[in-house]
Design a protein around this motif. Structure first.
Motif, PDB file in Angstrom:
ATOM      1  N   ASN A   1      38.460  23.536  61.415  1.00  0.00           N
ATOM      2  CA  ASN A   1      38.608  24.879  62.231  1.00  0.00           C
ATOM      3  C   ASN A   1      39.931  25.207  62.740  1.00  0.00           C
ATOM      4  O   ASN A   1      40.427  26.340  63.032  1.00  0.00           O
ATOM      5  CB  ASN A   1      37.617  24.589  63.648  1.00  0.00           C
TER       6      ASN A   1
ATOM      7  N   ASN B   1      40.059  26.778  67.258  1.00  0.00           N
ATOM      8  CA  ASN B   1      38.808  26.190  66.762  1.00  0.00           C
ATOM      9  C   ASN B   1      37.804  27.383  66.584  1.00  0.00           C
ATOM     10  O   ASN B   1      36.887  27.275  65.867  1.00  0.00           O
ATOM     11  CB  ASN B   1      38.247  25.240  67.907  1.00  0.00           C
ATOM     12  N   ASN B   2      37.923  28.492  67.279  1.00  0.00           N
ATOM     13  CA  ASN B   2      37.014  29.375  67.043  1.00  0.00           C
ATOM     14  C   ASN B   2      37.533  30.871  67.156  1.00  0.00           C
ATOM     15  O   ASN B   2      38.670  31.166  67.567  1.00  0.00           O
ATOM     16  CB  ASN B   2      35.831  29.250  68.220  1.00  0.00           C
TER      17      ASN B   2
ATOM     18  N   PRO C   1      33.137  29.852  64.863  1.00  0.00           N
ATOM     19  CA  PRO C   1      33.845  28.805  64.156  1.00  0.00           C
ATOM     20  C   PRO C   1      34.745  29.508  63.266  1.00  0.00           C
ATOM     21  O   PRO C   1      34.279  30.318  62.399  1.00  0.00           O
ATOM     22  CB  PRO C   1      33.030  27.642  63.506  1.00  0.00           C
TER      23      PRO C   1
ATOM     24  N   LYS D   1      36.467  28.126  60.628  1.00  0.00           N
ATOM     25  CA  LYS D   1      35.931  28.158  59.287  1.00  0.00           C
ATOM     26  C   LYS D   1      34.900  28.964  58.591  1.00  0.00           C
ATOM     27  O   LYS D   1      34.981  29.292  57.474  1.00  0.00           O
ATOM     28  CB  LYS D   1      35.456  26.471  59.132  1.00  0.00           C
TER      29      LYS D   1
END
Length: 300
Positions: free
Chosen positions: A118, A152-153, A167, A169
């Motif tokens: 992430n 991360n987000n 997220p 990713k």
């Protein structure tokens, strides 16, 4: 007993003497190594500030700027540390340090595989020109304005003012629609009229109403009108037109305006917008004796 103590004391003095001699011999190298560490420290500070300013011009996210700045500091300091160890001829210690760092990095990487994925995705998203803070996007079943891209987000604010945290990713692995990349947006609206309606009149009235209701529609030819089907209660049609906007909320506002304008125009001209109805046919041709039917009901 005294001889053992004297022997131990002599060994200690010899060791201290050897260490002192080694320190004096390596004093220039030690001074040079300390100078290299100090130089690396100050160089890391100035390099970090320069990189921070450079990255801040291209990346609006402060978290990403801080991450890259800190990574620069770590790299410069580690380079100074390795150079100082080489000057002191501590190659064995240097190799042990590198081996330990490699093993520790592998363990941490495996343990934090999802978090690191992430984080890397957040860095990639921050440098993408087709996704910026303030854009109106649709992805992973959510639509809203991009308000923040963290390490991360990914945070978007929907039209109802609720914030959705996704997220990083997931953003990279799934399709993403960015409404802000183009300044034209097509509005599609469906409706239906009664079977008794004059369809040519309905088409002309609808196009005229849309043109008058939406300032961005310059002529009736800009409004696409198509009858679609003979529905259960009405003859259904769709209209399509373009508006200039970078936010999906403007699409909803345009729909709202056209729906109210069409309702007023149809009511004024007596055009019916039917709602679903159901007709029950009781004329089946069967003859029922009312007396027998009444007796059957009374017995039940």
């Amino acid at each position: 007993m005294k001889e053992d103590l004297q022997s131990s004391f002599d060994i200690l003095l010899n060791k201290l003497s050897d260490w002192g001699s080694a320190f004096v011999e390596n004093l220039p190298n030690i001074v040079l190594a300390v100078a290299v560490l100090l130089a690396a420290y100050f160089l890391a500070r100035y390099t970090s500030k320069g990189v921070s300013k450079l990255v801040a011009k291209r990346v609006p996210q402060k978290s990403i700027t801080n991450l890259i700045s800190n990574l620069t500091t770590v790299v410069v300091v580690l380079f100074g540390l390795f150079l100082a160890l080489s000057i002191l001829d501590l190659n064995d210690a240097l190799m042990s340090l590198l081996t330990g760092a490699g093993v520790a990095g592998l363990v941490v990487g495996l343990a934090l595989q999802g978090a690191l994925s992430n984080t890397i995705s957040g860095v990639v998203l921050s440098f993408r020109k087709n996704i910026r803070i303030g854009d109106w996007i649709e992805t992973n079943g959510f639509a809203g304005e991009v308000v923040k891209i963290n390490l991360n987000n990914f945070i978007i604010k929907e039209a109802d003012n609720n914030k959705v945290i996704i997220p990083n990713k997931t953003i990279l692995e799934n399709p993403l629609k960015n409404f802000t990349l183009t300044n034209k947006m097509r509005v599609v609206l469906g409706c239906g009229v009664g079977y008794e309606s004059d369809l040519d009149f309905v088409e002309n009235l609808t196009k005229k109403t849309v043109k008058e209701a939406i300032d961005q529609v310059k002529s009736m030819d800009d409004v696409e009108f198509y009858f679609e089907e003979f529905g259960g209660s009405s003859i259904n049609f769709i209209i399509r037109f373009y508006i200039t906007s970078e936010s999906a909320i403007e699409k909803l506002r345009a729909k709202n305006t056209v729906i109210k304008a069409l309702k007023k125009a149809f009511d004024k001209e007596g055009i019916n917008i039917p709602f679903p109805i159901r007709t029950l046919e009781f004329n089946t041709g069967l003859k029922v004796n009312s007396k027998e039917f009444a007796e059957a009901l009374s017995t039940n």
